[in-house]
Design an enzyme around this catalytic site. Sequence first.
Site, PDB file in Angstrom:
ATOM      1  N   ARG A 248       0.844  -1.192   0.000  1.00  0.00           N
ATOM      2  CA  ARG A 248       0.000   0.000   0.000  1.00  0.00           C
ATOM      3  C   ARG A 248       0.881   1.243   0.000  1.00  0.00           C
ATOM      4  O   ARG A 248       1.957   1.260   0.594  1.00  0.00           O
ATOM      5  CB  ARG A 248      -0.908   0.022   1.243  1.00  0.00           C
ATOM      6  CG  ARG A 248      -2.094  -0.908   1.151  1.00  0.00           C
ATOM      7  CD  ARG A 248      -3.006  -0.779   2.352  1.00  0.00           C
ATOM      8  NE  ARG A 248      -2.371  -1.253   3.563  1.00  0.00           N
ATOM      9  CZ  ARG A 248      -1.800  -0.505   4.489  1.00  0.00           C
ATOM     10  NH1 ARG A 248      -1.776   0.826   4.354  1.00  0.00           N
ATOM     11  NH2 ARG A 248      -1.236  -1.017   5.548  1.00  0.00           N
TER      12      ARG A 248
ATOM     13  N   TYR B 212      -1.605  -3.419  -6.799  1.00  0.00           N
ATOM     14  CA  TYR B 212      -1.402  -4.080  -5.507  1.00  0.00           C
ATOM     15  C   TYR B 212      -2.742  -4.200  -4.760  1.00  0.00           C
ATOM     16  O   TYR B 212      -3.511  -3.224  -4.687  1.00  0.00           O
ATOM     17  CB  TYR B 212      -0.384  -3.307  -4.649  1.00  0.00           C
ATOM     18  CG  TYR B 212      -0.355  -3.864  -3.251  1.00  0.00           C
ATOM     19  CD1 TYR B 212       0.210  -5.120  -3.008  1.00  0.00           C
ATOM     20  CD2 TYR B 212      -0.961  -3.206  -2.186  1.00  0.00           C
ATOM     21  CE1 TYR B 212       0.181  -5.682  -1.740  1.00  0.00           C
ATOM     22  CE2 TYR B 212      -0.995  -3.759  -0.916  1.00  0.00           C
ATOM     23  CZ  TYR B 212      -0.420  -5.001  -0.705  1.00  0.00           C
ATOM     24  OH  TYR B 212      -0.467  -5.559   0.548  1.00  0.00           O
TER      25      TYR B 212
ATOM     26  N   LYS C 134      -9.671  -2.205   1.777  1.00  0.00           N
ATOM     27  CA  LYS C 134      -9.325  -1.043   2.598  1.00  0.00           C
ATOM     28  C   LYS C 134     -10.141   0.176   2.177  1.00  0.00           C
ATOM     29  O   LYS C 134     -10.550   0.979   3.011  1.00  0.00           O
ATOM     30  CB  LYS C 134      -7.837  -0.725   2.473  1.00  0.00           C
ATOM     31  CG  LYS C 134      -6.930  -1.892   2.807  1.00  0.00           C
ATOM     32  CD  LYS C 134      -7.186  -2.401   4.177  1.00  0.00           C
ATOM     33  CE  LYS C 134      -6.184  -3.474   4.562  1.00  0.00           C
ATOM     34  NZ  LYS C 134      -6.482  -4.024   5.889  1.00  0.00           N
TER      35      LYS C 134
ATOM     36  N   HIS D 230     -10.576  -2.209  11.595  1.00  0.00           N
ATOM     37  CA  HIS D 230      -9.501  -3.059  11.076  1.00  0.00           C
ATOM     38  C   HIS D 230      -9.282  -4.196  12.086  1.00  0.00           C
ATOM     39  O   HIS D 230      -8.269  -4.225  12.794  1.00  0.00           O
ATOM     40  CB  HIS D 230      -8.242  -2.196  10.912  1.00  0.00           C
ATOM     41  CG  HIS D 230      -7.137  -2.851  10.154  1.00  0.00           C
ATOM     42  ND1 HIS D 230      -5.817  -2.486  10.307  1.00  0.00           N
ATOM     43  CD2 HIS D 230      -7.138  -3.820   9.227  1.00  0.00           C
ATOM     44  CE1 HIS D 230      -5.064  -3.216   9.501  1.00  0.00           C
ATOM     45  NE2 HIS D 230      -5.842  -4.034   8.837  1.00  0.00           N
TER      46      HIS D 230
ATOM     47  N   SER E  11      -1.308  -3.773  10.114  1.00  0.00           N
ATOM     48  CA  SER E  11      -1.033  -4.713   9.031  1.00  0.00           C
ATOM     49  C   SER E  11       0.207  -5.554   9.341  1.00  0.00           C
ATOM     50  O   SER E  11       1.195  -5.034   9.879  1.00  0.00           O
ATOM     51  CB  SER E  11      -0.787  -3.939   7.741  1.00  0.00           C
ATOM     52  OG  SER E  11      -1.826  -3.010   7.549  1.00  0.00           O
TER      53      SER E  11
ATOM     54  N   CYS F  82       0.790  -7.936  11.465  1.00  0.00           N
ATOM     55  CA  CYS F  82       1.112  -8.194  12.875  1.00  0.00           C
ATOM     56  C   CYS F  82       0.451  -9.483  13.361  1.00  0.00           C
ATOM     57  O   CYS F  82       0.256  -9.676  14.561  1.00  0.00           O
ATOM     58  CB  CYS F  82       0.666  -7.035  13.754  1.00  0.00           C
ATOM     59  SG  CYS F  82       1.705  -5.584  13.591  1.00  0.00           S
TER      60      CYS F  82
ATOM     61  N   ASP G 249      -9.524  -9.647   9.006  1.00  0.00           N
ATOM     62  CA  ASP G 249      -8.986  -8.309   8.734  1.00  0.00           C
ATOM     63  C   ASP G 249      -9.951  -7.169   9.045  1.00  0.00           C
ATOM     64  O   ASP G 249      -9.506  -6.103   9.455  1.00  0.00           O
ATOM     65  CB  ASP G 249      -8.564  -8.231   7.260  1.00  0.00           C
ATOM     66  CG  ASP G 249      -7.682  -7.035   6.949  1.00  0.00           C
ATOM     67  OD1 ASP G 249      -6.806  -6.721   7.783  1.00  0.00           O
ATOM     68  OD2 ASP G 249      -7.865  -6.413   5.898  1.00  0.00           O
TER      69      ASP G 249
ATOM     70  N   ARG H  69       1.904 -12.228  -0.795  1.00  0.00           N
ATOM     71  CA  ARG H  69       0.559 -12.471  -0.277  1.00  0.00           C
ATOM     72  C   ARG H  69      -0.068 -13.731  -0.845  1.00  0.00           C
ATOM     73  O   ARG H  69       0.332 -14.213  -1.906  1.00  0.00           O
ATOM     74  CB  ARG H  69      -0.349 -11.295  -0.679  1.00  0.00           C
ATOM     75  CG  ARG H  69       0.068  -9.950  -0.094  1.00  0.00           C
ATOM     76  CD  ARG H  69      -0.383  -9.844   1.312  1.00  0.00           C
ATOM     77  NE  ARG H  69       0.002  -8.601   1.960  1.00  0.00           N
ATOM     78  CZ  ARG H  69      -0.750  -8.008   2.895  1.00  0.00           C
ATOM     79  NH1 ARG H  69      -1.903  -8.509   3.257  1.00  0.00           N
ATOM     80  NH2 ARG H  69      -0.319  -6.915   3.485  1.00  0.00           N
TER      81      ARG H  69
HETATM   82  C1  OXD Z   1      -3.207  -4.625   5.260  1.00  0.00           C
HETATM   83  C2  OXD Z   1      -3.868  -5.789   4.654  1.00  0.00           C
HETATM   84  O1  OXD Z   1      -2.296  -4.041   4.632  1.00  0.00           O
HETATM   85  O2  OXD Z   1      -4.767  -6.335   5.309  1.00  0.00           O
HETATM   86  O3  OXD Z   1      -3.591  -4.259   6.370  1.00  0.00           O
HETATM   87  O4  OXD Z   1      -3.551  -6.165   3.514  1.00  0.00           O
HETATM   88 MN    MN Z   2      -5.266  -5.305   7.123  1.00  0.00          MN
END
Ligand code: OXD
Ligand code: MN
Length: 596
Positions: free
Chosen positions: A79, A207, A216, A236, A258, A260, A285, A377
């Site tokens: 991002r 992306y 998002k 989130h 993100s 984590c 998420d 990913r």
């Molecule tokens: C983020 C995702 O970047 O969930 O938070 O992809």
């Molecule tokens: Mn996320």
Amino acid sequence: MTPNLDADSAPTQNRALTEWVAEIANLTSPDKILWCDGSEAERARLTEIAIASGTLLPLNQKKRPNSYLHRSNPNDVARTEQLTFICSPNKNDSGPTNNWADPAETYARLRGWLKGSMRGRTMYVVPYVMGPLGSRFAKIGVEITDSVYVALSMRIMTRMGRAALEMLGGNGDFCRGVHCTLDLNPERRLICHFPQDNAIWSVGSGYGGNALLSKKCFALRIASVQGRREGWLAEHMLILGIQNPKGETTYIAAAFPSACGKTNLAMLTPPPAFAGWKVFTIGDDIAWMRVGEDGRLWAVNPENGYFGVAPGTSAHSNPNAMKMLEHDSIFTNVAMTPDGDVWWEGLDDHPPDGLLDWQGHPWNQNSKDKAAHPNSRFTTPMTNNPALSPHANDPRGVPISAIIFGGRRATTMPLVLESESWSHGVFMGATMGSETTAAASGAVGVVRRDPMAMLPFCGYNMGDYFGHWLTMEKSIKRPPKIFMVNWFRKDRDGNFLWPGFGDNLRVLKWILDRIEGRVSSEKTPVGGVPKISDLDIRGLEISADQLREDLAIKPAEWETEMNSAAEFFDKIGPTMPKLLREKHQHLVASLAANGA
Ligand code: OXD
Ligand code: MN
């Protein structure tokens, strides 16, 4: 040649939709318009197109049926927060933590960039539903995109196609998402949100976090504005259910920045000592949460799939993910083995010989760069998840008993901390900080304030967002208890103090015990911490000293933390709720009294 824009050729009677599609087609001049229906036949057709153009590489279909590798442009792997804008009519409405741009000027600029931009390309019209079908939570979006990778990914990530058009009917409203990759030139890359128009324009990036507009852009940035207006929360957060050996299930929502470990926590496998316990995933998420008639907070996962971080995912960290990735998945920027399988750092200790790295270059153990991109990913349907909750599609959602805020912190933050009240919990969330990760472009490992893990995702003024959280208390008659956790604290030698992964259930169990009042907590100036004897560490090799260190509240560290929080509150300025400022002053005073 302009394709047939006749409304009769569209599979919908919704005039607003057909007119908007015609408007964008007139602007971008695609060769073809394809309305996605979400069918299996369509998936097969689009996959063939993607393979023919090199957008998808088939993986070994024996090892991973229906699975593919996508290599993104190396300049487009995360991002881009610096290129993400909230274009509200009034600058103050986006607040000091968001980039703002004038809506009229931005529309004009983007229209200029998009003129004729889909010539020679297909324009995919992707209708989708966020939230379980038939749910009062559910909302509709339509994404127009020139990327077949995006169309295929949206089919995994959302309830995409005919169901959305049926729900939309002739008059329904929808989030208008325009996505065009242009030439992937970072000089012409912008992710722009227009909350007042329920609209998103994302240009110049393929992306996921920039291009899958359901995620998002809609489910957080636009939906957070809608949630404030309509009295609910778009967060989130993962959502999980914990079933104890008696068969009782309690639901928890947890916000982490993100990369984590949200996906790992959402589908956690209990440690062997926890026989009879189960964890069920609702979402990994995003949570949309509304107050129910019973005064509790109810949550749904608006998504239908997972877009998770691959590196670090392994049979140890997340056995359920390893199972769900065995088929029907799209991998992005991972490494490829000579027999057409995937590999990433942390999958195992033995990178096979003959790997191709994420850019397709030969890689060996002496190579100085990683084989998989750190933000590589997987995209996989939630139905692949062996731990999927039977309530993941429940239109009512699930009742939330606890909310957790967590960050990635080497110091300061204890393993778990309990708030005293809803407003104290909001204060904890508002002062949260975390080390940055590869999910966003920029430096990695720098502590930044990331309140409620929403800094990059709140579509309006963060001070008003805190105010909205505080206001919600009035309508939630039976509020969840709020906690903070930190799985990432380190000792003086840089070793993690807590094993993490499946063992995190031990902390969740303490949280459940607190909810039920089975144990008490020890009061500290910053919140309640467990008594060591109340943490269930059966079968875990961890010393009491190590646990004490992991739970320690060090006033000097907290003083630094509160200075940083104060700077952030000052940055927010006049919209910062007075109540949170008072809580801050109160905490600083009690830290001073405790020797900071
Ligand atoms: C983020 C995702 O970047 O969930 O938070 O992809
Ligand atoms: Mn996320």
